[in-house]
Design a protein around this motif. Structure first.
Motif, short mmCIF file in Angstrom:
data_model
loop_
_atom_site.label_atom_id
_atom_site.label_comp_id
_atom_site.label_asym_id
_atom_site.label_seq_id
_atom_site.Cartn_x
_atom_site.Cartn_y
_atom_site.Cartn_z
N GLU A 238 1.81 -1.84 6.82
CA GLU A 238 2.62 -2.82 6.11
C GLU A 238 2.04 -3.16 4.74
OE1 GLU A 238 4.46 -7.34 6.76
OE2 GLU A 238 3.26 -6.36 8.32
N ASP A 239 0.71 -3.24 4.66
CA ASP A 239 0.09 -3.58 3.37
C ASP A 239 -0.15 -2.35 2.49
OD1 ASP A 239 -1.98 -2.30 4.65
OD2 ASP A 239 -3.32 -4.03 4.69
N GLU A 240 0.23 -1.17 2.98
CA GLU A 240 0.15 0.08 2.23
C GLU A 240 -1.28 0.46 1.85
OE1 GLU A 240 2.74 -0.59 -1.04
OE2 GLU A 240 4.56 -0.63 0.19
N LYS A 241 -2.25 -0.06 2.57
CA LYS A 241 -3.64 0.26 2.28
C LYS A 241 -4.22 1.28 3.24
CE LYS A 241 -4.69 -4.15 0.03
NZ LYS A 241 -5.57 -5.36 0.04
N GLN A 242 -3.49 1.58 4.29
CA GLN A 242 -3.90 2.59 5.25
C GLN A 242 -2.69 3.41 5.66
OE1 GLN A 242 -5.93 0.47 8.44
NE2 GLN A 242 -7.92 1.07 7.60
N GLY A 243 -2.98 4.58 6.27
CA GLY A 243 -1.90 5.43 6.73
C GLY A 243 -2.35 6.30 7.90
N ASP A 244 -1.38 6.66 8.75
CA ASP A 244 -1.62 7.58 9.86
C ASP A 244 -1.04 8.93 9.48
OD1 ASP A 244 -2.62 5.35 11.14
OD2 ASP A 244 -0.76 4.97 12.26
N LEU A 245 -1.87 9.98 9.52
CA LEU A 245 -1.46 11.31 9.09
C LEU A 245 -1.34 12.23 10.29
CD1 LEU A 245 -0.91 13.22 6.64
CD2 LEU A 245 -3.34 13.81 6.73
N ALA A 246 -0.19 12.87 10.42
CA ALA A 246 0.04 13.90 11.44
C ALA A 246 0.41 15.20 10.73
CB ALA A 246 1.15 13.48 12.40
N GLY A 247 -0.21 16.29 11.15
CA GLY A 247 0.08 17.60 10.56
C GLY A 247 0.68 18.52 11.61
N TRP A 248 1.70 19.27 11.19
CA TRP A 248 2.39 20.19 12.09
C TRP A 248 2.43 21.58 11.47
CZ3 TRP A 248 4.21 18.56 16.85
CH2 TRP A 248 4.20 17.18 17.07
N VAL A 249 2.33 22.58 12.31
CA VAL A 249 2.52 23.96 11.89
C VAL A 249 3.91 24.40 12.33
CG1 VAL A 249 1.86 26.34 12.38
CG2 VAL A 249 0.11 24.65 11.87
N THR A 250 4.69 24.90 11.40
CA THR A 250 6.01 25.45 11.72
C THR A 250 5.92 26.97 11.63
OG1 THR A 250 7.12 23.49 10.83
CG2 THR A 250 8.45 25.46 11.12
N LEU A 251 6.08 27.62 12.76
CA LEU A 251 5.98 29.08 12.85
C LEU A 251 7.38 29.65 13.02
CD1 LEU A 251 4.19 31.66 13.23
CD2 LEU A 251 4.26 31.17 15.68
N ARG A 252 7.72 30.65 12.19
CA ARG A 252 9.04 31.28 12.25
C ARG A 252 8.87 32.76 12.55
NH1 ARG A 252 14.20 29.96 10.50
NH2 ARG A 252 15.55 31.73 10.10
N ARG A 320 13.35 35.36 16.74
CA ARG A 320 14.33 34.44 16.16
C ARG A 320 14.11 33.02 16.68
NH1 ARG A 320 19.90 37.68 14.91
NH2 ARG A 320 18.91 39.65 14.32
N GLU A 321 12.88 32.60 16.59
CA GLU A 321 12.51 31.27 17.05
C GLU A 321 11.71 30.56 15.97
OE1 GLU A 321 10.58 29.72 21.11
OE2 GLU A 321 9.12 30.72 19.82
N GLN A 322 11.92 29.28 15.86
CA GLN A 322 11.09 28.42 15.02
C GLN A 322 10.33 27.47 15.94
OE1 GLN A 322 12.47 26.90 11.12
NE2 GLN A 322 12.15 24.87 11.97
N LYS A 323 9.02 27.53 15.88
CA LYS A 323 8.17 26.77 16.79
C LYS A 323 7.30 25.82 15.98
CE LYS A 323 6.08 29.02 20.09
NZ LYS A 323 6.48 28.33 21.34
N GLN A 324 7.10 24.63 16.52
CA GLN A 324 6.22 23.65 15.88
C GLN A 324 5.07 23.28 16.81
OE1 GLN A 324 9.15 20.59 14.61
NE2 GLN A 324 8.35 20.98 12.58
#
Length: 506
Positions: A238-252, A320-324
């Motif tokens: 809410e105070d924009e001083k911290q953040g939660d980061l999630a990273g995803w791999v998209t494989l095609r 022919r699949e997209q996987k995350q």
């Protein structure tokens, strides 16, 4: 005499090499192996639409020379990169010849191969519905062969030059029957057999010499059609001083192959790929809180000048699949929010009579890829999408930006858009030409903050030529040889004015 002996020796060697192939063909000794024989698969995918497939199969081989038909390979395989070996005893299997067969069975191709051969035309009496069969010889398909001015298509069979196959209309074919030469709607075409040259799917074939027995064969090849990218989600507090980061791999996967129970690895970095045949090769969501880096996700390590990410479990990669798959998840990253007004270097050598109003003040968020913040890992290039909860707690999308491959302990900057409640305008208050290459300009920049809290706006002024600031209302920071930054503190509902005079020499 010596030359004659060398020639005879080469002829003898060629004959000796040809004998096993001829014998294998005459004996009909052919071993077929498919996906059901796979024992293990390792798939390494690169950013630039390229993948390395390394798989092992358990195959019962005869003693002597034979043909191994290796089915269920990627449609977009690069045949020149294929390598095969016996895992336990490399000397037990010798490769004499290698072929890549991609003559896929189609009606048009079947017609083309039966030119000059006999087939059957089935005719139906429209009045009675009774069928009759007529023996015919196919003289021509009726289509004009096209010169192969193919274009390079890495997705075609073999990943090389591709000429679009000609369409054969059976009604346009020419036949010889007992009645004479005929064409048009002469009946339904029935072929006596399928030629041996056809394969149901792209297939590798080797002419091998082996000591026989059950062998574990490893095949390695590069293929097009597989790519991956990183996508990130940053959720601000809410105070924009911290953040939660999630990273995803998209494989095609568009490589024309399904691989099950795969050990998946990803390579991040710009791997040099030499263009083939004049073709062009390119260089390759949702959000949630993760459980840290590694574990059942990806483990990262350095490899040469790149970074390798290995999935901690095996997975299936369907055609022919997209996987995350989750790459990382880190909570509580320190965030800095910044406002910037960007100038231009051409301002300082021209005259501007009217003020520049409604200038956009960009809004940025920054964080450091630091171990102390829970990161400290190599982050692959990708798009970071940023969210923040509204007053009801619902997450709202507030902007996105792309990052490049980022090493650990480096700063990441994301531009999310423009500030709505900060107004800016610029006015040239003086302009003098002192000589043919010497100018003096004076500027006034006004900032009005309509937010309810104090903000700092960075005014970035790219200077031109040799410059010197003669007068200024606020101190500045010389960030580089041609960039000046004024940090302007803007209280709520007040106007702050920056003035300075600069002399520029070209």
């Amino acid at each position: 005499m010596n030359a004659t002996r060398r020639s005879l020796g080469l002829l003898g060697l060629a004959a000796a090499l040809a004998l096993p192939a001829a014998a294998a063909a005459q004996d009909g000794r052919r071993v077929v192996t498919g996906a059901d024989a796979r024992q293990g698969v390792n798939l390494t995918v690169y950013n630039n639409n390229l993948a390395l497939v390394r798989e092992t199969r358990r195959v019962e081989l005869p003693n002597g020379t034979f043909v191994l038909r290796y089915e269920d390979v990627a449609k977009a395989v690069r045949p020149e990169t294929v390598y095969i070996r016996d895992v336990s005893d490399p000397a037990a299997v010798t490769v004499l010849e290698q072929n890549y067969r991609y003559d896929i069975l189609t009606p048009s191709r079947l017609m083309e191969l039966y030119v000059g051969q006999d087939l059957t035309l089935v005719r139906e009496n429209p009045a009675t519905g009774q069928e009759s069969r007529v023996r015919a010889n196919l003289l021509s398909t009726g289509s004009v062969p096209q010169a192969n001015y193919g274009y390079y298509d890495p997705y075609s069979y073999g990943g090389g030059y591709y000429a679009a196959p000609s369409y054969v209309d059976p009604a346009g074919a020419v036949y010889r029957t007992d009645e004479g030469i005929t064409f048009g709607n002469v009946g339904r075409v029935v072929f006596p057999a399928v030629p041996d040259t056809f394969v149901a799917r792209p297939t590798l074939e080797w002419l091998l010499r082996s000591t026989g027995g059950a062998r574990t064969i490893e095949a390695t090849y590069l293929t097009y059609g597989l790519s991956w990218q990183s996508d990130y989600v940053l959720v601000l507090t809410e105070d924009e001083k911290q953040g939660d980061l999630a990273g995803w791999v998209t494989l095609r996967n568009d490589a024309g192959i399904t691989l099950k129970d795969v050990r998946l690895q990803l390579v991040a970095g710009d791997v040099q790929i030499e263009p083939q045949y004049g073709g062009y090769y390119g260089y390759g969501y949702g959000y949630g809180r993760g459980g840290g880096y590694g574990g059942a996700g990806f483990a990262e390590e350095g490899m040469f000048e790149y970074h390798l990410y290995t999935l901690g479990r095996n997975t299936d990669v369907a055609d022919r699949e997209q996987k995350q798959i989750q790459l990382l998840g880190v909570d509580g990253i320190p965030i800095e929010k910044k406002f910037r007004l960007q100038g231009d270097s051409y301002y300082f050598v021209g005259e501007y009579g009217a003020p520049m109003e409604n200038l956009q003040v960009g809004v940025f968020v920054e964080f450091v890829n630091a171990h102390s913040a829970g990161l400290g890992v190599a982050l692959p290039a990708g798009v970071v999408r940023v969210y923040k909860a509204d007053s009801s707690g619902a997450q709202q999308f507030i902007g996105e930006d792309r990052i490049q491959h980022t090493p650990r302990e480096e700063r990441i900057e994301l531009r999310l858009g423009n500030a709505f409640d900060i107004a800016a305008e610029r006015k040239q208050t003086d302009y003098e030409i002192l000589s043919s290459n010497l100018y003096e300009t004076a500027w006034e920049i006004k900032l009005r903050n309509r937010k309810t809290e104090t903000v700092v706006v960075e005014v970035l002024e790219p200077m031109a030529g040799d410059w010197e600031i003669l007068e200024k209302s606020h101190d500045y920071v010389k960030e580089s040889a041609r960039l000046v930054r004024f940090d302007m503190t803007c209280p709520p509902d007040q106007e702050v004015v920056l003035t300075y005079r600069v002399r520029t020499r070209y």
